[in-house]
Design an enzyme around this catalytic site. Structure first.
Site, mmCIF file in Angstrom:
data_model
loop_
_atom_site.group_PDB
_atom_site.id
_atom_site.type_symbol
_atom_site.label_atom_id
_atom_site.label_comp_id
_atom_site.label_asym_id
_atom_site.label_seq_id
_atom_site.Cartn_x
_atom_site.Cartn_y
_atom_site.Cartn_z
ATOM 1 N N ASP A 101 0.907 -1.006 -0.248
ATOM 2 C CA ASP A 101 -0.033 0.191 -0.097
ATOM 3 C C ASP A 101 1.020 1.050 -0.192
ATOM 4 O O ASP A 101 1.734 1.390 0.633
ATOM 5 C CB ASP A 101 -1.123 0.058 1.466
ATOM 6 C CG ASP A 101 -1.752 -1.130 1.391
ATOM 7 O OD1 ASP A 101 -2.191 -1.523 0.820
ATOM 8 O OD2 ASP A 101 -2.080 -1.364 2.735
HETATM 9 N N1 URA Z 1 -0.875 -6.159 4.131
HETATM 10 C C1 URA Z 1 -1.509 -4.581 3.983
HETATM 11 O O1 URA Z 1 -2.384 -4.539 4.501
HETATM 12 N N2 URA Z 1 -0.927 -3.827 3.218
HETATM 13 C C2 URA Z 1 0.091 -3.916 2.921
HETATM 14 O O2 URA Z 1 1.058 -3.048 2.007
HETATM 15 C C3 URA Z 1 0.891 -5.381 2.303
HETATM 16 C C4 URA Z 1 -0.333 -6.295 3.302
#
Ligand code: URA
Length: 233
Positions: A101
């Site tokens: 993310d």
């Molecule tokens: N889980 C999440 O919530 N975000 C990420 O970027 C990777 C795994």
């Protein structure tokens, strides 16, 4: 060129790993099983596990310590900073393997090897990914066990996860969680399912491959041993 060097140059693994592959009888030169020390030239056809190797196709493999505040796409419609902004130009036409993310940092792989990218991201392969998570407040042992055995996201139970408490203060906790799926925002949503907000999230390992001392925002090439490890994960 010696067969082990040829195989290593094709990205199969380290020379030592390639020796082992030859010893296992998995390599053929012009239709006959290769032996250690065999030489190959431009005209020979080399096969591994029944597939022809093309020495002209050389793939590139990089590992980045992604900073937060950038998206995992090659180009963003909204004009936000992308992970590509942190790649050295010499990396060529590689692309990110899977996603982190915007607000998540840590280990991100890049390659132009579609087979490996597919292998590492296909849910059936259940590749373990470990994250460092910081949350505000304290999670009870009971809630940790709920996370370990699976919580419901989009009506489906998440697979079993492995959780280790790294530190527990009065009003915050740091944990390592290893999951083998890659649902959208999975870690954040798993903690949300037990009523906790993730305030810091960093991927620290894919399998046993870690970030080492790589600084935030920096990228390095993977060694042939690391590529071999990922191909066999
Ligand atoms: N889980 C999440 O919530 N975000 C990420 O970027 C990777 C795994």
């Amino acid at each position: 060129m010696r067969i082990n060097k040829f195989l290593a140059d094709c990205g199969i693994g380290s020379r030592r790993a390639c020796d082992k592959i030859v010893e296992e009888g998995r390599v053929q030169i012009d239709g006959r099983t290769a032996r250690l020390g065999d030489e190959v030239g431009d005209r020979n056809i080399v096969m591994i596990d029944g597939e022809v190797l093309n020495r002209n196709i050389k793939h590139s493999y990089y590992l980045m310590n992604k900073p937060k505040g950038c998206v995992c796409t090659v180009k963003d419609d909204k004009g936000r900073r992308t992970v590509m902004d942190y790649l050295p130009e010499s990396a060529g036409r590689v692309y990110p393997v899977g996603r982190l993310d915007y607000d998540t940092e840590g280990l991100l792989l890049f390659t132009d090897d579609g087979d490996l990218a597919f292998r590492l991201t296909h849910p059936k392969n259940e590749i373990p990914k470990t994250y460092l998570v910081k949350i505000e407040g304290i999670v009870s042992e009971q809630d940790l066990n709920r996370l370990r055995s699976g919580v419901f996201l989009d009506g489906k139970r998440t697979q079993k996860s492995h959780i280790k408490v790294v530190s527990a203060m009065k009003d915050s906790m740091r944990l390592h969680i290893t999951i083998t799926e890659g649902k959208n925002r999975q870690v954040r949503r798993m903690f949300a399912a037990i009523g906790k907000e993730v305030v810091f999230l960093k991927r620290i390992r894919i399998g046993e491959l870690g970030l080492g001392s790589l600084e935030r925002g920096k990228t390095r090439k993977l060694s042939s041993e690391e590529v071999y490890y990922l191909k066999n994960l």
